[in-house]
Design an enzyme around this catalytic site. Structure first.
Site, PDB file in Angstrom:
ATOM      1  CE1 TYR A 142      -3.912   2.112   1.594  1.00 34.25           C
ATOM      2  CE2 TYR A 142      -2.372   3.174   2.741  1.00 34.25           C
ATOM      3  CZ  TYR A 142      -3.608   3.247   2.457  1.00 34.25           C
ATOM      4  OH  TYR A 142      -4.606   3.995   2.725  1.00 34.25           O
ATOM      5  CE  LYS A 146      -2.878   5.555  -0.553  1.00 31.96           C
ATOM      6  NZ  LYS A 146      -4.139   6.113  -1.295  1.00 31.96           N
ATOM      7  CG  ASN A 171      -3.005   6.358  11.958  1.00 26.59           C
ATOM      8  OD1 ASN A 171      -2.091   6.713  12.241  1.00 26.59           O
ATOM      9  ND2 ASN A 171      -3.487   5.282  11.393  1.00 26.59           N
ATOM     10  NE  ARG A 209       0.387   2.781  13.186  1.00 21.90           N
ATOM     11  CZ  ARG A 209       1.683   2.538  13.821  1.00 21.90           C
ATOM     12  NH1 ARG A 209       2.371   2.890  14.490  1.00 21.90           N
ATOM     13  NH2 ARG A 209       1.851   1.102  13.049  1.00 21.90           N
TER      14      ARG A 209
HETATM   15  N1  LIG Z   1      -8.718   6.092   6.426  1.00 17.79           N
HETATM   16  C1  LIG Z   1      -7.329   6.268   6.665  1.00 17.79           C
HETATM   17  O1  LIG Z   1      -6.956   5.815   7.660  1.00 17.79           O
HETATM   18  C2  LIG Z   1      -6.459   6.622   5.419  1.00 17.79           C
HETATM   19  C3  LIG Z   1      -5.347   7.143   5.791  1.00 17.79           C
HETATM   20  C4  LIG Z   1      -4.362   7.640   4.886  1.00 17.79           C
HETATM   21  C5  LIG Z   1      -4.879   7.562   3.659  1.00 17.79           C
HETATM   22  N2  LIG Z   1      -5.914   7.175   3.316  1.00 17.79           N
HETATM   23  C6  LIG Z   1      -6.366   7.301   1.870  1.00 17.79           C
HETATM   24  O2  LIG Z   1      -7.531   8.144   1.732  1.00 17.79           O
HETATM   25  C7  LIG Z   1      -8.489   7.731   0.646  1.00 17.79           C
HETATM   26  C8  LIG Z   1      -9.845   7.346   1.169  1.00 17.79           C
HETATM   27  O3  LIG Z   1      -9.732   6.484   2.486  1.00 17.79           O
HETATM   28  P1  LIG Z   1     -11.261   6.225   3.241  1.00 17.79           P
HETATM   29  O4  LIG Z   1     -10.866   5.620   4.495  1.00 17.79           O
HETATM   30  O5  LIG Z   1     -12.196   7.279   3.061  1.00 17.79           O
HETATM   31  O6  LIG Z   1     -11.588   4.810   2.172  1.00 17.79           O
HETATM   32  P2  LIG Z   1     -12.949   4.550   1.818  1.00 17.79           P
HETATM   33  O7  LIG Z   1     -12.958   2.859   1.404  1.00 17.79           O
HETATM   34  O8  LIG Z   1     -13.897   4.761   3.029  1.00 17.79           O
HETATM   35  O9  LIG Z   1     -13.322   5.136   0.657  1.00 17.79           O
HETATM   36  C9  LIG Z   1     -13.027   4.637  -0.707  1.00 17.79           C
HETATM   37  C10 LIG Z   1     -13.968   4.894  -1.538  1.00 17.79           C
HETATM   38  O10 LIG Z   1     -13.377   4.470  -3.009  1.00 17.79           O
HETATM   39  C11 LIG Z   1     -14.329   3.790  -3.298  1.00 17.79           C
HETATM   40  N3  LIG Z   1     -14.159   2.733  -4.491  1.00 17.79           N
HETATM   41  C12 LIG Z   1     -13.268   1.867  -4.259  1.00 17.79           C
HETATM   42  N4  LIG Z   1     -12.968   1.226  -5.706  1.00 17.79           N
HETATM   43  C13 LIG Z   1     -13.923   1.779  -6.560  1.00 17.79           C
HETATM   44  C14 LIG Z   1     -14.093   1.781  -8.216  1.00 17.79           C
HETATM   45  N5  LIG Z   1     -13.411   0.825  -8.661  1.00 17.79           N
HETATM   46  N6  LIG Z   1     -14.928   2.880  -8.438  1.00 17.79           N
HETATM   47  C15 LIG Z   1     -15.409   3.712  -7.731  1.00 17.79           C
HETATM   48  N7  LIG Z   1     -15.372   3.926  -6.268  1.00 17.79           N
HETATM   49  C16 LIG Z   1     -14.413   2.977  -5.858  1.00 17.79           C
HETATM   50  C17 LIG Z   1     -15.330   3.037  -2.502  1.00 17.79           C
HETATM   51  O11 LIG Z   1     -16.694   2.519  -2.817  1.00 17.79           O
HETATM   52  C18 LIG Z   1     -14.983   4.055  -1.318  1.00 17.79           C
HETATM   53  O12 LIG Z   1     -16.464   4.728  -1.248  1.00 17.79           O
HETATM   54  C19 LIG Z   1      -7.820   6.473   0.359  1.00 17.79           C
HETATM   55  O13 LIG Z   1      -6.907   6.763  -0.841  1.00 17.79           O
HETATM   56  C20 LIG Z   1      -6.947   6.027   1.593  1.00 17.79           C
HETATM   57  O14 LIG Z   1      -5.871   5.092   0.905  1.00 17.79           O
HETATM   58  C21 LIG Z   1      -6.892   6.795   4.093  1.00 17.79           C
END
Ligand SMILES: NC(=O)c1ccc[n+]([C@@H]2O[C@H](COP(=O)([O-])OP(=O)(O)OC[C@H]3O[C@@H](n4cnc5c(N)ncnc54)[C@H](O)[C@@H]3O)[C@@H](O)[C@H]2O)c1
Length: 311
Positions: A142, A146, A171, A209
């Site tokens: 992951y 990124k 986080n 964290r």
């Molecule tokens: N939540 C965390 O702790 C965190 C930390 C660092 C980075 N991030 C990054 O932030 C971003 C959002 O994270 P999140 O926690 O809201 O995740 P999440 O899983 O809640 O949201 C991701 C969204 O992407 C959509 N998705 C996935 N595949 C898809 C596709 N093929 N077509 C259309 N939509 C699609 C999903 O339906 C979902 O609604 C991500 O890139 C994640 O890597 C999250």
């Protein structure tokens, strides 16, 4: 400003959507979620929502048409699942993002704002808090994916002039985070406490964290979309860290519940400490954390007890 929020139906994306709408931007939400889910997470009916697949070029072309800024929040993996099938991680997240960038160029998009991961791109930190120029040695696919996306964003700007801002998130936690997603200790623990179940901790609870409330995160995306800072990569977090045991102690205080903790062997993908230096975001974007961890946990606990996914 016309913006598309890729992944706008997700945890962070739904809050980012609210923040962009509140700022008066013309928002288009793109997600693979159904219209039922749209109601579930509270996307207002007046917001344009495209139910599409990020890996389908026709859907991407539709999503990006007429757009000035694209916010990229789609992910198909989390740190733990990414190591189980690294080829899938690369094929979906990396290759999918490159196809989106090509479509963005064709559509005349000016800027992409990308959600990277401050919790995984650095690996084992040598300096605390971790600055953006710290070496990057991820311990999971992951984080590698990124980083690769970050490098391609730099390349697309160099070759084609596509602007970008990368936000390396620590986080985040808060309302609408799915406690079953496997990502997000705060929400996972709160859900276990709510159902009276035991909480599983990987390791001895000393892993640290950088937790921060999602309500504070969203303005970083708004500022990244609206501003043209000199730097392009920003850490976004609390600027401090808590051990899992300290976090559990705050959760005990907020919920007033006893917590049965089960300690399991630690995982190879977990770095011992993560704590991001967020001063650059303060200096150049004017972004600062507003909410204390205790306030954020209290809001998340209230949402969970309200028994609704809306917030
Ligand atoms: N939540 C965390 O702790 C965190 C930390 C660092 C980075 N991030 C990054 O932030 C971003 C959002 O994270 P999140 O926690 O809201 O995740 P999440 O899983 O809640 O949201 C991701 C969204 O992407 C959509 N998705 C996935 N595949 C898809 C596709 N093929 N077509 C259309 N939509 C699609 C999903 O339906 C979902 O609604 C991500 O890139 C994640 O890597 C999250």
């Amino acid at each position: 400003m016309k913006c598309v929020i890729f992944g706008g139906g997700g945890f962070i994306g739904s809050h980012v959507t609210d923040a962009f709408v509140a700022r008066g931007h013309d928002v288009r939400v793109f997600d693979r979620l159904s219209s039922d889910t749209r109601n579930h997470i509270g996307i207002p009916s007046q917001i344009e929502a495209i139910h599409g697949d990020f890996f389908n070029e026709k859907d991407l072309a539709l999503a990006l048409s007429g757009v000035e800024v694209a916010v990229h929040l789609v992910t198909t993996t989390i740190p733990s699942s990414s190591n189980e099938n690294m080829a899938y991680d690369v094929q979906t997240n990396l290759a999918g993002t490159l196809r989106m960038l090509d479509c963005a160029l064709s559509a005349g998009v000016r800027k992409v704002v990308f959600a990277s991961s401050g919790g995984t791109v650095y690996g084992r930190p040598a300096i605390f808090p971790i600055p953006e120029n710290h070496p990057t040695e991820p311990l999971c696919s992951y984080g590698i994916t990124k980083l690769a996306i970050e490098k391609y964003l730099q390349l697309y700007q160099h070759l084609y002039g596509l602007e970008y801002i990368i936000l390396r998130l620590a986080n985040p936690f808060g309302e609408r985070q799915n406690p079953l997603s496997g990502q997000g200790a705060v929400t996972t623990f709160l859900a276990k406490v709510a159902e009276g179940a035991s909480v599983t901790v990987w390791g001895d609870g000393h892993v640290r964290r950088d937790y921060f409330y999602v309500g504070d995160l969203v303005s970083a995306f708004v500022k990244a979309a609206e501003q043209s800072p000199q730097s392009k990569i920003f850490n976004i977090g609390s600027g401090s860290s808590l051990s899992i045991n300290e976090l559990l102690s705050i959760i005990r205080d907020v919920t007033g519940k006893n917590i049965d903790v089960v300690y399991s062997p630690s995982r190879k993908l977990d770095v011992p400490v993560n704590c991001l230096d967020t001063r650059l975001a303060g200096d150049e974007l004017g972004w600062f954390r507003q909410t204390t961890i205790t306030e954020g946990i209290a809001k998340t606990w209230a949402w969970m007890n309200a028994g609704t996914l809306k917030a």
